[in-house]
Design a protein around this motif. Structure first.
Motif, PDB file in Angstrom:
ATOM      1  N   LEU A   1       0.827  -1.209   0.000  1.00 30.36           N
ATOM      2  CA  LEU A   1       0.000   0.000   0.000  1.00 30.36           C
ATOM      3  C   LEU A   1       0.865   1.264   0.000  1.00 30.36           C
ATOM      4  CD1 LEU A   1      -2.689  -1.167   2.575  1.00 30.36           C
ATOM      5  CD2 LEU A   1      -2.927  -1.056   0.091  1.00 30.36           C
ATOM      6  N   TRP A   2       1.999   1.212   0.699  1.00 34.22           N
ATOM      7  CA  TRP A   2       2.924   2.354   0.713  1.00 34.22           C
ATOM      8  C   TRP A   2       3.479   2.601  -0.686  1.00 34.22           C
ATOM      9  CZ3 TRP A   2       4.300   6.197   3.922  1.00 34.22           C
ATOM     10  CH2 TRP A   2       5.494   6.870   3.691  1.00 34.22           C
ATOM     11  N   ASP A   3       3.878   1.531  -1.364  1.00 37.15           N
ATOM     12  CA  ASP A   3       4.422   1.665  -2.711  1.00 37.15           C
ATOM     13  C   ASP A   3       3.374   2.177  -3.704  1.00 37.15           C
ATOM     14  OD1 ASP A   3       6.858   0.767  -1.799  1.00 37.15           O
ATOM     15  OD2 ASP A   3       6.582  -1.297  -2.491  1.00 37.15           O
ATOM     16  N   GLN A   4       2.104   1.949  -3.398  1.00 40.71           N
ATOM     17  CA  GLN A   4       1.031   2.468  -4.244  1.00 40.71           C
ATOM     18  C   GLN A   4       0.734   3.938  -3.956  1.00 40.71           C
ATOM     19  OE1 GLN A   4      -2.418  -0.029  -3.680  1.00 40.71           O
ATOM     20  NE2 GLN A   4      -1.467  -1.825  -4.615  1.00 40.71           N
TER      21      GLN A   4
ATOM     22  N   ARG B   1      -1.763   5.807   8.044  1.00 39.82           N
ATOM     23  CA  ARG B   1      -3.172   5.929   7.677  1.00 39.82           C
ATOM     24  C   ARG B   1      -3.357   5.738   6.177  1.00 39.82           C
ATOM     25  NH1 ARG B   1      -6.685   7.582  11.438  1.00 39.82           N
ATOM     26  NH2 ARG B   1      -5.784   8.266  13.419  1.00 39.82           N
ATOM     27  N   LEU B   2      -4.523   5.211   5.822  1.00 43.72           N
ATOM     28  CA  LEU B   2      -4.892   5.027   4.430  1.00 43.72           C
ATOM     29  C   LEU B   2      -5.565   6.293   3.927  1.00 43.72           C
ATOM     30  CD1 LEU B   2      -5.270   3.007   2.017  1.00 43.72           C
ATOM     31  CD2 LEU B   2      -7.549   2.546   2.981  1.00 43.72           C
ATOM     32  N   ASP B   3      -5.054   6.864   2.843  1.00 41.45           N
ATOM     33  CA  ASP B   3      -5.697   8.027   2.214  1.00 41.45           C
ATOM     34  C   ASP B   3      -6.945   7.502   1.511  1.00 41.45           C
ATOM     35  OD1 ASP B   3      -6.483  10.091   0.413  1.00 41.45           O
ATOM     36  OD2 ASP B   3      -4.483  10.985   0.628  1.00 41.45           O
ATOM     37  N   ILE B   4      -8.094   7.656   2.146  1.00 41.75           N
ATOM     38  CA  ILE B   4      -9.307   7.004   1.676  1.00 41.75           C
ATOM     39  C   ILE B   4      -9.745   7.514   0.308  1.00 41.75           C
ATOM     40  CG2 ILE B   4     -11.005   8.558   2.719  1.00 41.75           C
ATOM     41  CD1 ILE B   4     -11.210   4.758   2.965  1.00 41.75           C
ATOM     42  N   SER B   5      -9.567   8.787   0.039  1.00 44.28           N
ATOM     43  CA  SER B   5      -9.975   9.331  -1.259  1.00 44.28           C
ATOM     44  C   SER B   5      -9.117   8.754  -2.380  1.00 44.28           C
ATOM     45  CB  SER B   5      -9.888  10.858  -1.245  1.00 44.28           C
ATOM     46  OG  SER B   5     -10.828  11.408  -0.341  1.00 44.28           O
ATOM     47  N   LYS B   6      -7.803   8.698  -2.168  1.00 45.89           N
ATOM     48  CA  LYS B   6      -6.912   8.119  -3.169  1.00 45.89           C
ATOM     49  C   LYS B   6      -7.224   6.639  -3.386  1.00 45.89           C
ATOM     50  CE  LYS B   6      -2.707  10.966  -2.862  1.00 45.89           C
ATOM     51  NZ  LYS B   6      -1.255  10.912  -2.560  1.00 45.89           N
ATOM     52  N   ALA B   7      -7.497   5.943  -2.288  1.00 46.11           N
ATOM     53  CA  ALA B   7      -7.774   4.511  -2.379  1.00 46.11           C
ATOM     54  C   ALA B   7      -9.051   4.252  -3.178  1.00 46.11           C
ATOM     55  CB  ALA B   7      -7.883   3.904  -0.986  1.00 46.11           C
ATOM     56  N   LEU B   8     -10.090   5.011  -2.884  1.00 46.98           N
ATOM     57  CA  LEU B   8     -11.358   4.817  -3.575  1.00 46.98           C
ATOM     58  C   LEU B   8     -11.250   5.172  -5.052  1.00 46.98           C
ATOM     59  CD1 LEU B   8     -13.742   6.228  -0.838  1.00 46.98           C
ATOM     60  CD2 LEU B   8     -13.649   3.856  -1.625  1.00 46.98           C
ATOM     61  N   ALA B   9     -10.378   6.100  -5.382  1.00 45.61           N
ATOM     62  CA  ALA B   9     -10.198   6.497  -6.780  1.00 45.61           C
ATOM     63  C   ALA B   9      -9.632   5.368  -7.630  1.00 45.61           C
ATOM     64  CB  ALA B   9      -9.292   7.725  -6.869  1.00 45.61           C
ATOM     65  N   ARG B  10      -9.064   4.357  -6.991  1.00 43.20           N
ATOM     66  CA  ARG B  10      -8.486   3.231  -7.728  1.00 43.20           C
ATOM     67  C   ARG B  10      -9.528   2.180  -8.107  1.00 43.20           C
ATOM     68  NH1 ARG B  10      -2.868   2.121  -7.561  1.00 43.20           N
ATOM     69  NH2 ARG B  10      -1.696   3.922  -6.793  1.00 43.20           N
TER      70      ARG B  10
ATOM     71  N   HIS C   1     -12.794  -3.358   5.008  1.00 49.79           N
ATOM     72  CA  HIS C   1     -12.151  -4.633   4.704  1.00 49.79           C
ATOM     73  C   HIS C   1     -12.264  -4.970   3.216  1.00 49.79           C
ATOM     74  CE1 HIS C   1     -13.253  -5.491   9.161  1.00 49.79           C
ATOM     75  NE2 HIS C   1     -12.273  -4.613   9.032  1.00 49.79           N
ATOM     76  N   VAL C   2     -13.419  -4.697   2.626  1.00 47.74           N
ATOM     77  CA  VAL C   2     -13.589  -4.964   1.196  1.00 47.74           C
ATOM     78  C   VAL C   2     -12.670  -4.047   0.376  1.00 47.74           C
ATOM     79  CG1 VAL C   2     -15.213  -4.952  -0.733  1.00 47.74           C
ATOM     80  CG2 VAL C   2     -15.939  -5.805   1.505  1.00 47.74           C
ATOM     81  N   LEU C   3     -12.544  -2.797   0.793  1.00 44.13           N
ATOM     82  CA  LEU C   3     -11.638  -1.879   0.098  1.00 44.13           C
ATOM     83  C   LEU C   3     -10.204  -2.388   0.164  1.00 44.13           C
ATOM     84  CD1 LEU C   3     -10.950   0.758  -1.340  1.00 44.13           C
ATOM     85  CD2 LEU C   3     -10.955   1.907   0.901  1.00 44.13           C
ATOM     86  N   LEU C   4      -9.754  -2.826   1.328  1.00 42.32           N
ATOM     87  CA  LEU C   4      -8.394  -3.352   1.456  1.00 42.32           C
ATOM     88  C   LEU C   4      -8.205  -4.607   0.612  1.00 42.32           C
ATOM     89  CD1 LEU C   4      -7.779  -2.857   5.287  1.00 42.32           C
ATOM     90  CD2 LEU C   4      -6.741  -1.569   3.407  1.00 42.32           C
ATOM     91  N   GLN C   5      -9.216  -5.445   0.548  1.00 42.39           N
ATOM     92  CA  GLN C   5      -9.118  -6.641  -0.291  1.00 42.39           C
ATOM     93  C   GLN C   5      -8.923  -6.256  -1.753  1.00 42.39           C
ATOM     94  OE1 GLN C   5     -12.834  -8.224   0.964  1.00 42.39           O
ATOM     95  NE2 GLN C   5     -12.011  -9.010   2.891  1.00 42.39           N
ATOM     96  N   ARG C   6      -9.630  -5.229  -2.200  1.00 50.57           N
ATOM     97  CA  ARG C   6      -9.468  -4.783  -3.593  1.00 50.57           C
ATOM     98  C   ARG C   6      -8.067  -4.225  -3.827  1.00 50.57           C
ATOM     99  NH1 ARG C   6     -14.539  -3.772  -5.993  1.00 50.57           N
ATOM    100  NH2 ARG C   6     -16.006  -5.284  -5.103  1.00 50.57           N
ATOM    101  N   LEU C   7      -7.601  -3.420  -2.900  1.00 46.78           N
ATOM    102  CA  LEU C   7      -6.292  -2.778  -3.068  1.00 46.78           C
ATOM    103  C   LEU C   7      -5.158  -3.789  -3.029  1.00 46.78           C
ATOM    104  CD1 LEU C   7      -6.818   0.324  -0.741  1.00 46.78           C
ATOM    105  CD2 LEU C   7      -6.899   0.297  -3.252  1.00 46.78           C
ATOM    106  N   LEU C   8      -5.315  -4.849  -2.240  1.00 44.79           N
ATOM    107  CA  LEU C   8      -4.263  -5.864  -2.096  1.00 44.79           C
ATOM    108  C   LEU C   8      -4.483  -7.063  -3.017  1.00 44.79           C
ATOM    109  CD1 LEU C   8      -4.039  -5.760   1.801  1.00 44.79           C
ATOM    110  CD2 LEU C   8      -2.288  -4.921   0.207  1.00 44.79           C
ATOM    111  N   ASN C   9      -5.511  -6.968  -3.867  1.00 44.33           N
ATOM    112  CA  ASN C   9      -5.820  -8.048  -4.813  1.00 44.33           C
ATOM    113  C   ASN C   9      -6.082  -9.365  -4.087  1.00 44.33           C
ATOM    114  OD1 ASN C   9      -6.291  -9.026  -7.431  1.00 44.33           O
ATOM    115  ND2 ASN C   9      -4.179  -9.741  -7.653  1.00 44.33           N
ATOM    116  N   LEU C  10      -6.910  -9.287  -3.048  1.00 47.82           N
ATOM    117  CA  LEU C  10      -7.271 -10.461  -2.255  1.00 47.82           C
ATOM    118  C   LEU C  10      -8.744 -10.789  -2.477  1.00 47.82           C
ATOM    119  CD1 LEU C  10      -5.545  -9.481   1.118  1.00 47.82           C
ATOM    120  CD2 LEU C  10      -4.634 -10.955  -0.699  1.00 47.82           C
ATOM    121  N   PRO C  11      -9.131 -12.039  -2.306  1.00 45.11           N
ATOM    122  CA  PRO C  11     -10.545 -12.400  -2.492  1.00 45.11           C
ATOM    123  C   PRO C  11     -11.415 -11.813  -1.382  1.00 45.11           C
ATOM    124  CG  PRO C  11      -9.301 -14.262  -1.639  1.00 45.11           C
ATOM    125  CD  PRO C  11      -8.286 -13.209  -1.989  1.00 45.11           C
TER     126      PRO C  11
END
Length: 284
Positions: free
Chosen positions: A89-92, A146-155, A228-238
Motif C-alpha cells: 500500500l505504501w508503494d502504491q 493511515r490510508l488516504d481514503i480518497s486516493k484509495a477509492l479512486a483506484r 475490509h472490502v476496500l483493502l481486499q481490492r487494493l491488495l488483490n485479495l478475495p
C-alpha cells in the motif's frame, strides 16, 4: 468450494454470551455446510492481551463443544506478513505517516469549524491533520500509518459490493457508497505504534491466507466491512461472503461487553449451566 469460516476472539477478557452465540453460529453453519471452523487469537494488541485470558477462551470454547484445526493462529506471530501488506500500500502511494494522538484527533474533530466529532467504524473520523499534500516517498516508516481514503477509492473501477447473507443493524445489504466512506469512515489507521498493524489490516490478510470463504460476525462490525472490502481490492485479495448476525443484549437492550463479567461463560459454568443451557439462552 469448501466452506471455511473462523472465530477470532481477543484475549483481553472473558468470553460472554455474545461471544458464545457468534462462535456457536459459525460452528453450526460450518457443520451444516460440511466445512471447517478455524480459531484465531486476535492478540495484536500485546499491551492488553493476557495468556490467562487466552487459556480461558480455549477452555470455554472446548466446553461448548467446538473443535478447530491446529495450529491456532496468533496475530502477534504474523506481524511480518502485515508489514508486507503495508509495503504494498505504501508503494502504491496510499499511506501516510500520522503523529496525532487520540487526544489530538478528538480536539481537531471537535473544533468549532468542524462541528461535533463524527464517529465511524474506526472511532472518531480522522480530520486529516497529517494528510500530506504530495505522496510520501522513501522506505515505509515505523510510525502510525493511515490510508488516504480518497486516493484509495479512486483506484476502484468496478461496482463496490460484497455478498451479505445476514444484514446490518438497520437491515443493510452489501452495497457500499464510496462518497459516504470519505465522510463517515475517513483515513483509517492501518498501523499503530507498538502493534505493527491495525485490526482492519490484520484480519484481511489473515482471512485471505486461511482461505476463509465466509465471515460470520456481529452486526456491530457491519460498518467496518466496507473498509475490509476496500483493502481486499487494493491488495488483490478475495472477498469472502459476509454474514452479520444479531447481537446478544442485556435486559436494558445494551450490547454485552467483556466488562459484563456477570454474563461470562465462566460464571455460568460455575453456576452449573451446561452447553445446552447456553444454546437455549442465546436462542440456538
Amino acid at each position: 468450494m469448501t466452506f471455511r469460516t473462523r472465530f477470532a476472539p481477543s484475549p483481553t477478557g472473558p468470553l460472554h454470551l455474545g461471544h458464545a452465540y457468534s462462535a456457536l453460529l459459525a460452528h453450526d453453519m460450518a457443520v451444516a455446510a460440511g466445512g471447517l471452523l478455524f480459531l484465531r487469537i486476535d492478540d495484536i494488541d500485546q499491551s492488553r492481551s493476557r495468556a490467562t485470558w487466552e487459556a480461558q477462551i480455549l477452555d470455554d470454547l472446548r466446553w461448548l463443544g467446538l473443535t478447530w484445526p491446529e495450529p491456532v493462529w496468533r496475530q502477534s506471530h504474523r506481524v511480518p506478513r502485515y508489514r508486507e501488506a503495508l509495503e504494498i500500500l505504501w508503494d502504491q502511494g496510499l499511506l501516510y505517516s500520522c503523529t496525532c494522538s487520540r487526544a489530538d484527533i478528538r480536539a481537531a474533530a471537535s473544533a468549532p469549524q468542524e462541528g461535533a466529532p463524527l464517529h465511524g467504524p474506526d472511532g472518531i473520523v480522522y480530520p486529516g491533520t497529517c494528510r500530506p499534500l504530495s505522496t510520501p516517498k522513501g522506505p515505509l516508516p515505523d510510525t502510525a500509518l493511515r490510508l488516504d481514503i480518497s486516493k484509495a477509492l479512486a483506484r476502484l473501477t468496478d461496482p463496490f459490493l460484497f455478498n451479505e447473507t445476514g444484514a446490518g443493524p438497520a437491515g443493510e445489504t452489501g452495497h457500499i457508497l464510496p462518497q459516504e466512506m470519505v465522510t463517515h469512515v475517513g483515513d483509517v489507521a492501518l498501523a499503530r505504534p507498538g502493534m505493527g498493524a491495525s485490526y482492519h489490516l490484520s484480519i484481511v490478510v489473515d482471512d485471505a491466507e486461511q482461505d476463509i470463504t465466509h465471515v460470520i460476525r456481529g452486526q456491530d462490525l457491519f460498518a467496518a466491512t466496507q473498509i475490509h472490502v476496500l483493502l481486499q481490492r487494493l491488495l488483490n485479495l478475495p472477498t469472502p461472503i459476509y454474514h452479520h448476525h444479531r447481537l446478544i443484549r442485556d435486559e436494558a437492550g445494551k450490547r454485552l461487553a467483556k466488562r459484563d463479567d456477570a454474563r461470562s461463560l465462566a460464571t455460568y459454568r460455575d453456576a452449573g449451566k451446561t452447553p445446552s443451557d447456553i444454546r437455549a439462552m442465546v436462542w440456538l
